[in-house]
Enzyme design. Structure first.
Site, short mmCIF file in Angstrom:
data_model
loop_
_atom_site.label_atom_id
_atom_site.label_comp_id
_atom_site.label_asym_id
_atom_site.label_seq_id
_atom_site.Cartn_x
_atom_site.Cartn_y
_atom_site.Cartn_z
N ALA A 16 -13.76 4.83 47.59
CA ALA A 16 -14.97 5.46 48.34
C ALA A 16 -15.69 6.33 47.46
O ALA A 16 -16.12 7.38 48.26
CB ALA A 16 -14.40 6.22 49.86
N TYR A 49 -7.56 2.71 36.39
CA TYR A 49 -7.99 1.51 36.22
C TYR A 49 -9.43 0.97 36.16
O TYR A 49 -10.09 -0.10 36.09
CB TYR A 49 -7.26 0.60 37.45
CG TYR A 49 -8.17 0.67 38.99
CD1 TYR A 49 -8.03 1.96 39.61
CD2 TYR A 49 -9.10 -0.41 39.25
CE1 TYR A 49 -8.87 2.05 40.67
CE2 TYR A 49 -9.66 0.03 40.45
CZ TYR A 49 -9.52 1.06 41.17
OH TYR A 49 -10.29 1.31 42.41
N LYS A 50 -10.03 2.24 36.59
CA LYS A 50 -11.73 2.17 36.12
C LYS A 50 -12.20 3.49 35.90
O LYS A 50 -11.52 4.58 35.62
CB LYS A 50 -12.50 1.38 37.18
CG LYS A 50 -12.22 1.84 38.59
CD LYS A 50 -13.03 1.28 39.44
CE LYS A 50 -12.99 1.83 41.04
NZ LYS A 50 -13.70 0.78 41.93
N HIS A 95 -7.57 -4.49 54.29
CA HIS A 95 -8.04 -4.44 52.68
C HIS A 95 -9.09 -5.84 52.46
O HIS A 95 -8.75 -6.97 52.92
CB HIS A 95 -7.10 -4.48 51.63
CG HIS A 95 -7.81 -4.07 50.22
ND1 HIS A 95 -8.56 -5.10 49.56
CD2 HIS A 95 -7.62 -3.07 49.54
CE1 HIS A 95 -8.72 -4.57 48.34
NE2 HIS A 95 -8.34 -3.30 48.33
N GLY A 96 -10.06 -5.57 51.99
CA GLY A 96 -10.92 -6.83 51.76
C GLY A 96 -10.30 -7.92 50.92
O GLY A 96 -9.39 -7.46 50.16
N ASP A 97 -10.52 -9.28 51.20
CA ASP A 97 -9.62 -10.23 50.74
C ASP A 97 -9.83 -10.60 49.25
O ASP A 97 -9.19 -11.29 48.44
CB ASP A 97 -9.77 -11.45 51.42
CG ASP A 97 -11.20 -12.15 51.32
OD1 ASP A 97 -12.17 -11.38 50.60
OD2 ASP A 97 -11.42 -13.48 51.69
N ASP A 98 -10.87 -9.56 48.57
CA ASP A 98 -11.00 -9.75 47.19
C ASP A 98 -10.07 -9.43 46.23
O ASP A 98 -9.84 -9.84 45.16
CB ASP A 98 -12.51 -8.97 46.67
CG ASP A 98 -12.39 -7.52 47.05
OD1 ASP A 98 -11.70 -7.34 48.39
OD2 ASP A 98 -12.51 -6.51 46.27
N THR A 128 -17.44 -8.68 51.67
CA THR A 128 -18.76 -8.55 51.88
C THR A 128 -19.46 -8.89 50.44
O THR A 128 -19.26 -8.23 49.71
CB THR A 128 -19.34 -6.93 52.40
OG1 THR A 128 -18.45 -6.64 53.41
CG2 THR A 128 -20.74 -7.26 52.73
N ASP A 210 -20.31 17.67 3.65
CA ASP A 210 -19.92 18.28 4.89
C ASP A 210 -19.79 19.67 4.55
O ASP A 210 -18.53 20.29 4.91
CB ASP A 210 -18.47 17.57 5.54
CG ASP A 210 -17.97 18.01 6.65
OD1 ASP A 210 -19.09 18.77 7.60
OD2 ASP A 210 -16.88 17.81 7.19
C1 SPV Z 1 -15.30 16.33 11.73
O1 SPV Z 1 -15.06 15.10 11.77
O2 SPV Z 1 -16.37 16.68 10.98
C2 SPV Z 1 -14.17 17.28 11.70
C3 SPV Z 1 -12.58 16.63 11.71
O3 SPV Z 1 -14.61 18.38 11.86
S1 SPV Z 1 -12.25 16.84 10.02
O4 SPV Z 1 -13.15 15.88 9.23
O5 SPV Z 1 -10.80 16.53 10.06
O6 SPV Z 1 -12.44 18.08 9.64
MG MG Z 2 -16.55 18.82 10.94
#
Ligand code: SPV
Ligand code: MG
Length: 434
Positions: A16, A49-50, A95-98, A128, A210
């Site tokens: 629902a 399930y969803k 319950h609906g038959d689906d 339905t 990074d």
């Molecule tokens: C990133 O995905 O940038 C992270 C996770 O900070 S790690 O690379 O493990 O530092």
């Molecule tokens: Mg990171």
């Protein structure tokens, strides 16, 4: 007043989420048979399930309780009706038959078996046609989502699911894959619940290290493109959050666009990726200073739905469990909503010993794992060790890299692209994705 014993008990199981005429049809038929109790599926029963429902349990309960065809509303906490049926012993289930086919077939068989114990009957009105919540939901997905709705989703998923499964997404294209991919395995519905905006992959796709050379503004521009085409929640990797004086602006920007969680790590100085072997010269923040940052971040956010996640780098920097625990308790008290405990070991022993200890603490908060190096670890092991969120932090980028290299080599070697055709998606597949 005495209860009329002749009134029959009728049970209807509903999710629902979006009520439509199909539900009303079922309720009309059910109420002609007797007094209707709706077994309302909880958020966690539905998400087994969803997708998580748009409306949470309380909201759905209010709607149903105010429908005159419904006498009572009870939670049904699994797809399986047995527990509620045994306690109510209804004369009828409607319950609906689906459900004679597909994922609910087994549930239906179990209902019939249970009802037999007291000669209860299953009534199955014709489904339905041309109306179903799933169809309406697909329409809603086409329309997109709002920042508020998206932001609140992570918290709801953490409450509803055994584990929330997050995958790295570094552009709109990978965002679409995370958004749309669905699998059924052993009758279980599987999908990614949300996306990780990774500093590593956001930097790598721009050909930069990074180390925060790619600034937040650039990353948020990219993030906007993902937000344009997806509806699932996003966890943002904010490195160390930058300067304490700037953190509130970052939090506000991210909250405004609908990010669900911001991860801030407890390192200072020039940033180096945590998975780098050599961490010489990388420094961890003091507990005191990092707590100040967390407090600032907490003060800046507008709603409780936005999670501030403290990321502990003690194990990355060769420190011990005691250090990690001390930090976890302090960060939790400073306002962190969840703790990401990072490790670059091949096996999860370190993070499991941490979770074992932290789960006994009165400052316990939901735990997040990033199994990049301990990738043998199954999700069920993380669940059994008290983790609530798993982040596959860089896998889409790592998938693309060898695929591109391979195709590039094939074209160079053959001096045409024909040989590479079987290694790549057809143009149609790509067009259909979008
Ligand atoms: C990133 O995905 O940038 C992270 C996770 O900070 S790690 O690379 O493990 O530092
Ligand atoms: Mg990171």
């Amino acid at each position: 007043m005495k209860k009329n014993k002749n009134i029959k008990k009728v049970y209807v199981g509903f999710a629902a989420d979006i009520l439509h005429e199909g539900h009303i049809n079922i309720l009309k038929i059910a109420s002609k048979l007797g007094e209707v109790t709706v077994g309302l599926l909880t958020d966690s029963a539905i998400s087994s399930y969803k997708k998580l429902p748009h409306l949470n349990y309380k909201q759905r309960e209010i709607v149903l309780k105010n429908i005159k065809l419904v006498k009572k509303v009870l939670p049904q906490d699994s797809l399986d009706y047995t527990k509620n049926l045994l306690s109510i012993k209804p004369h009828y289930v409607v319950h609906g038959d689906d459900w004679k086919f597909g994922i609910q077939k087994k549930i239906r068989e179990q209902v019939i078996k249970t009802l037999k114990k007291w000669s209860g009957k299953l009534v199955e009105p014709k489904y339905t046609k041309n109306i179903s919540s799933s169809k309406i939901k697909n329409k809603i997905i086409e329309l997109g989502t709002s920042p508020e709705t998206r932001k609140s989703k992570l918290k709801r998923l953490i409450d509803a699911k055994k584990i929330v499964r997050i995958i790295e997404s570094h552009n709109a294209f990978t965002g679409l894959i995370a958004e749309n991919l669905k699998l059924i395995k052993n009758k279980n519905f599987l999908e990614f619940d949300g996306m990780w905006s990774s500093s590593l992959t956001d930097s790598a796709i721009r050909g930069k290290p990074d180390n925060q050379a790619v600034d937040y503004s650039t990353r948020i521009l990219g993030l906007n493109e993902i937000l344009d085409v997806t509806t699932k929640p996003i966890i943002f990797d904010a490195d160390n959050g930058g300067k304490i004086e700037h953190i509130s602006y970052l939090i506000r920007t991210l909250e405004r666009v609908g990010i669900s969680a911001v991860v801030i790590e407890d390192k200072v100085g020039l940033k180096r990726n945590s998975l780098f072997k050599n961490q010489v010269g990388v420094k961890q923040d003091s507990i005191e200073n990092f707590c100040k940052k967390l407090k600032k971040a907490k003060e800046a956010k507008i709603s409780d739905d936005l999670f501030i996640i403290a990321r502990i780098e003690s194990f990355i920097l060769g420190k011990d469990l005691k250090d990690a625990m001390r930090r976890a308790e302090a960060y939790s008290q400073a306002g962190a909503n969840a703790i990401l405990i990072h490790s670059k070991e091949k096996y999860p022993n370190q993070i499991f010993s941490f979770s074992k200890n932290f789960s006994k603490s009165k400052f316990f908060k939901p735990l997040i794992a990033v199994p990049s190096t301990y990738s043998r670890t199954y999700e069920h092991e993380l669940i059994n060790n008290g983790f609530k969120v798993v982040i596959y932090a860089n896998h889409f980028l790592r998938a693309i890299h060898p695929a591109i290299l391979n195709v590039a080599k094939m074209i160079l070697k053959n001096q045409r692209s024909f040989e590479a055709e079987k290694k790549i998606s057809s143009i149609n597949e790509v067009i259909n994705l979008i």
